[in-house]
Design an enzyme around this catalytic site. Sequence first.
Site, short mmCIF file in Angstrom:
data_model
loop_
_atom_site.label_atom_id
_atom_site.label_comp_id
_atom_site.label_asym_id
_atom_site.label_seq_id
_atom_site.Cartn_x
_atom_site.Cartn_y
_atom_site.Cartn_z
CG HIS A 48 0.05 20.69 48.10
ND1 HIS A 48 0.73 19.98 49.06
CD2 HIS A 48 -0.25 21.87 48.69
CE1 HIS A 48 0.82 20.67 50.18
NE2 HIS A 48 0.24 21.82 49.98
NE ARG A 73 0.03 26.05 45.78
CZ ARG A 73 -0.78 25.55 46.70
NH1 ARG A 73 -1.17 26.29 47.74
NH2 ARG A 73 -1.23 24.31 46.57
CG ASP A 87 14.34 33.75 33.20
OD1 ASP A 87 15.53 33.43 33.38
OD2 ASP A 87 13.90 34.90 33.42
CD GLU A 151 -0.60 28.23 52.51
OE1 GLU A 151 -1.46 27.39 52.16
OE2 GLU A 151 0.58 28.19 52.15
CG ASP A 177 -1.19 24.45 54.37
OD1 ASP A 177 -0.79 24.67 53.22
OD2 ASP A 177 -0.98 23.38 54.98
O1 LIG Z 1 -3.94 25.57 52.28
C1 LIG Z 1 -4.70 25.37 51.31
O2 LIG Z 1 -5.85 24.89 51.38
C2 LIG Z 1 -4.17 25.74 49.97
O3 LIG Z 1 -3.21 26.46 49.86
C3 LIG Z 1 -4.82 25.06 48.79
C4 LIG Z 1 -4.37 23.63 48.70
O4 LIG Z 1 -2.94 23.56 48.74
C5 LIG Z 1 -4.87 23.03 47.40
O5 LIG Z 1 -3.94 22.11 46.90
C6 LIG Z 1 -6.19 22.32 47.58
O6 LIG Z 1 -6.08 21.33 48.54
#
Ligand SMILES: O=C(O)C(=O)C[C@H](O)[C@@H](O)CO
Length: 254
Positions: A48, A73, A87, A151, A177
């Site tokens: 993100h 991530r 790598d 998630e 999520d």
């Molecule tokens: O689902 C979530 O919450 C995460 O995995 C963390 C967010 O992606 C992170 O960017 C904070 O908003």
Amino acid sequence: MQERPNLLKAAIAAGRPCVGLWCSLASALTTEVVAGSGAGWLLIDGEHSPNDLRSVMAQLQVLGGFTSEPVVRLPSDDPTLIKQAMDIGARSLMIPNVRSADQARAIVAAMNYAPRGFRGFSVAHRANAFGRIAGYHANARAQQLLVAQIECETGLANAAEIAAVDGVDVLFVGPGDLSTNMGAMGNPAAEHVQKAISAVRVAAAKAGKASGILAPVKADADRYLADGFTMVAVGSDLGLLARGADALIASFNR
Ligand SMILES: O=C(O)C(=O)C[C@H](O)[C@@H](O)CO
């Protein structure tokens, strides 16, 4: 030359809590600023945040001077992205939205050289200090860490099987999520989501694995740590900067 030990993996193996921070600003400078906090691990977000291989590598380079373990991530479980990230020196990976044991096994295979997996072989790269780490290819797994994010309800239902996969080290709840996919958009405090979050921790523990979560509110982080989560992110560079700036300006506008 030896590969430096993965202190996050060692803490997790010992069942010791390890508090981290989320780096979302895609900047080597801000990540270097945050690393000075002494956080046990730093999440470099490629899902993100506007990170690419070069910006992730720049952050890995500045973190070379700190003890914080970089956890990268990736935007998906794409084996090509896994190969490229490893790598350049990312040995602790967080993969979003892992939904099944088969998917987890494919991710583990992408992270490992044959015969365990199919990670592409390059004789020298940043990961092995450009050929200076003796035995890197044979021993790389020892310092690897795979953090599988749970998630959605499919991942939740399969959490025990995912945790049982050899090579999966941590089940990490994505609270935003997971809550959204459970009908409580962005609200992990909802009762049914809290039950789901606990179920992920329990599933990980039953498989002898660790669990983690992002909890930028201190009371939540304290509770999750007390409940047995050991890999807990307690804030983010973005949140600290934005909310801190907001509060400071507001304090002069009263
Ligand atoms: O689902 C979530 O919450 C995460 O995995 C963390 C967010 O992606 C992170 O960017 C904070 O908003």
